[in-house]
Design an enzyme around this catalytic site. Structure first.
Site, mmCIF file in Angstrom:
data_model
loop_
_atom_site.group_PDB
_atom_site.id
_atom_site.type_symbol
_atom_site.label_atom_id
_atom_site.label_comp_id
_atom_site.label_asym_id
_atom_site.label_seq_id
_atom_site.Cartn_x
_atom_site.Cartn_y
_atom_site.Cartn_z
ATOM 1 N N HIS A 1 8.230 15.825 10.026
ATOM 2 C CA HIS A 1 7.368 14.758 9.515
ATOM 3 C C HIS A 1 5.901 14.985 9.867
ATOM 4 O O HIS A 1 5.005 14.741 9.064
ATOM 5 C CB HIS A 1 7.775 13.397 10.094
ATOM 6 C CG HIS A 1 8.776 12.675 9.260
ATOM 7 N ND1 HIS A 1 8.523 12.265 7.990
ATOM 8 C CD2 HIS A 1 10.050 12.281 9.532
ATOM 9 C CE1 HIS A 1 9.584 11.649 7.494
ATOM 10 N NE2 HIS A 1 10.531 11.648 8.410
ATOM 11 N N GLU B 1 12.384 4.929 17.983
ATOM 12 C CA GLU B 1 12.460 4.439 16.613
ATOM 13 C C GLU B 1 13.869 4.688 16.044
ATOM 14 O O GLU B 1 14.481 3.792 15.482
ATOM 15 C CB GLU B 1 11.402 5.180 15.783
ATOM 16 C CG GLU B 1 11.327 4.739 14.351
ATOM 17 C CD GLU B 1 10.400 5.654 13.546
ATOM 18 O OE1 GLU B 1 10.021 6.730 14.054
ATOM 19 O OE2 GLU B 1 10.068 5.295 12.409
ATOM 20 N N HIS B 2 14.355 5.926 16.212
ATOM 21 C CA HIS B 2 15.677 6.296 15.704
ATOM 22 C C HIS B 2 16.561 6.760 16.858
ATOM 23 O O HIS B 2 16.103 7.514 17.712
ATOM 24 C CB HIS B 2 15.585 7.467 14.722
ATOM 25 C CG HIS B 2 14.632 7.245 13.589
ATOM 26 N ND1 HIS B 2 13.414 7.879 13.502
ATOM 27 C CD2 HIS B 2 14.723 6.454 12.493
ATOM 28 C CE1 HIS B 2 12.799 7.499 12.395
ATOM 29 N NE2 HIS B 2 13.561 6.632 11.760
ATOM 30 N N TYR C 1 0.845 -1.184 0.000
ATOM 31 C CA TYR C 1 0.000 0.000 0.000
ATOM 32 C C TYR C 1 0.887 1.243 0.000
ATOM 33 O O TYR C 1 1.814 1.349 0.800
ATOM 34 C CB TYR C 1 -0.928 0.042 1.222
ATOM 35 C CG TYR C 1 -1.928 1.164 1.071
ATOM 36 C CD1 TYR C 1 -3.123 0.956 0.398
ATOM 37 C CD2 TYR C 1 -1.646 2.442 1.524
ATOM 38 C CE1 TYR C 1 -4.019 1.993 0.194
ATOM 39 C CE2 TYR C 1 -2.532 3.483 1.321
ATOM 40 C CZ TYR C 1 -3.712 3.252 0.657
ATOM 41 O OH TYR C 1 -4.590 4.286 0.431
ATOM 42 N N GLN D 1 -10.740 0.180 0.532
ATOM 43 C CA GLN D 1 -11.137 -0.624 -0.624
ATOM 44 C C GLN D 1 -9.923 -1.295 -1.276
ATOM 45 O O GLN D 1 -10.012 -2.435 -1.756
ATOM 46 C CB GLN D 1 -11.942 0.199 -1.640
ATOM 47 C CG GLN D 1 -11.269 1.444 -2.184
ATOM 48 C CD GLN D 1 -11.485 2.680 -1.317
ATOM 49 O OE1 GLN D 1 -11.756 2.577 -0.121
ATOM 50 N NE2 GLN D 1 -11.332 3.866 -1.905
ATOM 51 N N GLU E 1 -1.712 -35.888 28.986
ATOM 52 C CA GLU E 1 -2.610 -34.840 28.493
ATOM 53 C C GLU E 1 -3.952 -35.411 28.033
ATOM 54 O O GLU E 1 -4.810 -34.674 27.546
ATOM 55 C CB GLU E 1 -1.936 -34.070 27.345
ATOM 56 C CG GLU E 1 -0.753 -33.233 27.814
ATOM 57 C CD GLU E 1 -0.148 -32.346 26.719
ATOM 58 O OE1 GLU E 1 -0.547 -32.496 25.541
ATOM 59 O OE2 GLU E 1 0.711 -31.525 27.062
ATOM 60 N N ASN F 1 -3.435 5.915 5.989
ATOM 61 C CA ASN F 1 -4.174 6.710 6.975
ATOM 62 C C ASN F 1 -4.977 5.800 7.916
ATOM 63 O O ASN F 1 -4.814 4.578 7.905
ATOM 64 C CB ASN F 1 -5.083 7.725 6.261
ATOM 65 C CG ASN F 1 -6.161 7.037 5.426
ATOM 66 O OD1 ASN F 1 -6.443 5.852 5.610
ATOM 67 N ND2 ASN F 1 -6.757 7.778 4.512
ATOM 68 N N HIS G 1 -2.815 -39.538 20.009
ATOM 69 C CA HIS G 1 -1.434 -39.065 19.932
ATOM 70 C C HIS G 1 -0.489 -40.157 20.439
ATOM 71 O O HIS G 1 0.505 -40.483 19.788
ATOM 72 C CB HIS G 1 -1.240 -37.817 20.812
ATOM 73 C CG HIS G 1 -1.736 -36.539 20.202
ATOM 74 N ND1 HIS G 1 -3.065 -36.315 19.926
ATOM 75 C CD2 HIS G 1 -1.075 -35.409 19.808
ATOM 76 C CE1 HIS G 1 -3.198 -35.094 19.400
ATOM 77 N NE2 HIS G 1 -2.008 -34.536 19.318
ATOM 78 N N ASP H 1 16.985 7.224 6.130
ATOM 79 C CA ASP H 1 15.701 7.342 5.430
ATOM 80 C C ASP H 1 15.828 7.012 3.954
ATOM 81 O O ASP H 1 14.856 6.590 3.323
ATOM 82 C CB ASP H 1 15.161 8.774 5.564
ATOM 83 C CG ASP H 1 14.533 9.012 6.915
ATOM 84 O OD1 ASP H 1 14.142 8.027 7.562
ATOM 85 O OD2 ASP H 1 14.445 10.188 7.336
ATOM 86 N N GLN I 1 13.260 15.162 12.129
ATOM 87 C CA GLN I 1 12.197 14.317 12.680
ATOM 88 C C GLN I 1 10.913 15.114 12.834
ATOM 89 O O GLN I 1 9.827 14.678 12.458
ATOM 90 C CB GLN I 1 12.644 13.757 14.039
ATOM 91 C CG GLN I 1 11.787 12.616 14.533
ATOM 92 C CD GLN I 1 11.875 11.436 13.603
ATOM 93 O OE1 GLN I 1 12.945 11.074 13.117
ATOM 94 N NE2 GLN I 1 10.737 10.815 13.299
ATOM 95 N N SER J 1 6.360 9.128 14.748
ATOM 96 C CA SER J 1 7.776 8.828 14.635
ATOM 97 C C SER J 1 8.591 9.562 15.699
ATOM 98 O O SER J 1 8.140 10.569 16.229
ATOM 99 C CB SER J 1 8.162 9.319 13.233
ATOM 100 O OG SER J 1 9.394 8.839 12.844
#
Lengths: 430, 430
Positions: B261, B326-327, B129, B190, B414, B213, B419, B360, B258, B236
């Site tokens: 963003h 994250e970074h 995506y 969709q 068990e 989104n 088994h 990046d 950063q 982020s």
């Protein structure tokens, strides 16, 4: 049980129906679960104790949430020695396999002088959910806890409901053997909430694993993001690929070992000999007469069982990939040559002396496997579930001079000026 | 922006608030998303076309869902040569790193004569995506598609919405360079539904990755199980650990890279020199005056930015682990010694000439990373996301004689008789 033959005109429709049959809608328990999680998040121990009293008929105070070392020792002392010995055989073999699975760190410096690498670290804390009552399988404790322990997880908290206060000695023995560091006598969505959010008594964990009922599964889904979770297991399945050189009874027992788990379990035989398939079908009927879990196994075999006749093993491998079974047995003279053609299966069992039950207990690889066709994209539980990677880059001025300008171009093309400046200013270009 | 000092009595409360600040409730879009998915599942292409007309103001017929090779060539021809060159530098470096990341199959035979192994296979088909409009980052296409291609995924389908029919040439160029095999001009829930369930025109995939989104994220959550998904990215963040030997402007630019963003992005400086911290704060104010994305960066810095003074780098490493960023940038003389003490970070950037923006675009490791403290348990995107493991066991009679009895004991404990029988019958014991 369905009989299908790849040589028949009706095969494709029947096979598609076989795959679709078990697609069930999970029950809608999202609202009660959300309420329980919110209660645990805001009221902590008090909520957990009240919910345990309500659902497990066990009055609890915070100081009794944790099962004490003395209780664990007293319970495990009740386990017969042959079971302790068997548990040790299984645990040692599971440990050995998962130790072999541990990945290695990686680092290299490339032609531009940039050093690149990735480093593996264990999670700090893992929560293990273990169902209570009949669904409490000590082998599941081993299979969930040992990979975490081998990965290096320091804190391994386990929650197991004890309806009416009844403890399961073999489950506690398995936990003790697997490196579990703390055990709480709670279950359901409230246990998941306690492990995800933490309470006054139970510190939060970073990832929650282990099987559970619909409430537990939904609770894991809802706390996902705050903590990691394992995949949500669906009904289990086995595909046995067998030629007519096998003893039909052994094949029948393997099919029934799957079927006895659950009415929704699926057992499929693929063979190149229709007569052999019928011999297996007859053997299944014979075994069903005496099996202790015959009611469950009969329902599973009746509703979801199948015997498929194929023209050759290439055809079998293609069907296996379409099924993407959790378990695959190859009871053939040369199982490896067929296995080499299979792409999608959770775990495979090669040869006439390797029933799937070996993998459930003492083989070594994990028995927590992708079910319901998810082997197309998912893998069994492993040390990877309890490790995470940090990648890294080291560059000096010379290296940045080589790779930086392309970064500046792309950053500007994406309209991210500070990104571009952070590189170009280091190169004295802005 | 918050100023914190580990030497102050208020530190702990301020630091906890800093971590908690960005915890936002995601919007409730589960019902509209469920309706869209059901529509796509039952009506296929027709639903996808109608929804695209409605949301993207783009009338479509099924034969126009896919962007043709001619259109792709015509669009990519518009991309300036320096951008194509930069894309190639980035793609080659990303390819090289992810190729080095490919895991190896494993097999061994143990002392009991049991052969154990695990084999990696690529997924058959992956859906990527890509957001439309301003959030369409060509670098994200590279970072999502190349690991799948390197892993050996044969079918790599991409969906990118084209509101009002406008195509993004650089995004298409990135897709072409990354081995994407088919591109559809659709987006939103969709598109996720089309990739998960398949339509008359779009074959279903096994796993869906890529940012989107709230509708896209919720749709991925709902199709999870039928297909695999990547983690849901949150806002982020970067932590820059820097001594006073750095140019304050460079540190400021990294913090702003950063912050530009997203208003919810978080930039944190950890330093051992309060005066240096103030110099960086001043440099941030200077840069904010001219940055094109100043409005976004200012809001992020104002609401979530922080400068933390520590007594030493050991203290810094401990705070980094609590943030699990994250970074992580380590702008120090000996970044490796501090990095060795850090356990929780998505990606690290070592030295004074390695700003996060390098990662990046052109570093090589993936820029899709665990956000919002999930680096405690999660890792960046990698070839592992496009591979799955099949474990296997091979045993002959002799091996089964050694390990089987323990399995029989546990199966009986068990209550799983079939088994147990599947093992004991092979050993001639039942």
């Amino acid at each position: 049980m369905k009989r299908l033959d790849t040589g028949s005109a009706e095969f494709e429709a029947g096979f598609v129906a076989l795959l679709a049959d078990r697609e069930t809608e999970s029950g809608r328990v999202d609202k009660p679960v959300a309420a329980i999680l919110e209660d645990v998040r805001t009221r902590g121990d008090a909520a957990v104790c009240e919910l345990t009293s309500k659902f497990d008929r066990l009055p609890l105070t915070p100081d009794r949430l944790r099962i004490s070392a003395e209780e664990i020792d007293a319970e495990t002392a009740k386990v017969p020695q042959d079971q302790i010995d068997a548990l040790n055989v299984a645990a040692s073999r599971i440990e050995a396999f998962h130790r072999a699975q541990l990945p290695k760190d990686m680092e290299f410096t490339d032609a531009d002088g940039v050093t690149l690498g990735q480093r593996w670290n264990a999670l700090d804390a893992v929560g293990l959910y273990v169902p209570g009552g009949k669904a409490a399988y000590p082998s599941s404790v081993l299979m969930n806890a040992i990979p975490a322990h081998v990965a290096g997880v320091e804190r391994l908290a386990m929650c197991v409901p004890t309806p009416d206060g009844v403890l399961n000695p073999l489950v506690l023995a398995a936990a003790k053997r697997s490196g579990v560091t703390e055990i709480y006598r709670i279950g359901g969505a409230q246990a998941v909430g306690a492990m995800a959010y933490g309470t006054e008594t139970i510190r939060p964990v970073d990832r929650i694993v282990g099987p559970g009922n619909a409430y537990v599964a939904e609770a894991k889904r809802q706390v996902f993001g705050r903590v990691g979770i394992d995949s949500i297991a669906g009904p289990s399945e086995v595909v046995v690929v067998a030629d007519n050189q096998n003893n039909p009874r052994l094949v029948a027992l393997d099919l029934m070992a799957q079927a006895e788990h659950d009415e929704l379990a699926q057992s499929i035989l693929i063979t190149n000999d229709t007569a052999f398939g019928e011999a297996v079908a007859a053997a299944v009927e014979t075994e069903l007469k005496t099996l202790t879990r015959s009611a469950i196994a009969s329902a599973s075999w009746r509703d979801f069982g199948a015997i498929i006749t194929v023209a050759n093993w290439d055809e079998a491998a293609k069907l296996v990939d379409r099924i993407a079974p959790e378990h695959l047995e190859l009871m053939l003279d040369d199982p490896k040559s067929v296995f080499a053609k299979v792409r999608h299966a959770g775990a495979a069992f090669l040869g006439r002396f390797c029933p799937e039950a070996v993998g459930d207990y003492v083989g070594g690889p994990n028995h927590v496997l992708p079910t319901s066709r998810t082997a197309r994209f998912a893998s069994g539980l492993s040390v990877y579930d309890f490790l995470k990677r940090t990648t890294y880059i080291a560059a000096d001025r010379e290296a940045l001079e080589k790779i930086g300008p392309a970064g500046v171009t792309l950053a500007n093309a994406e309209g991210l000026e500070a990104h571009a400046l952070s590189i170009s200013a280091r190169l004295g270009n802005s």
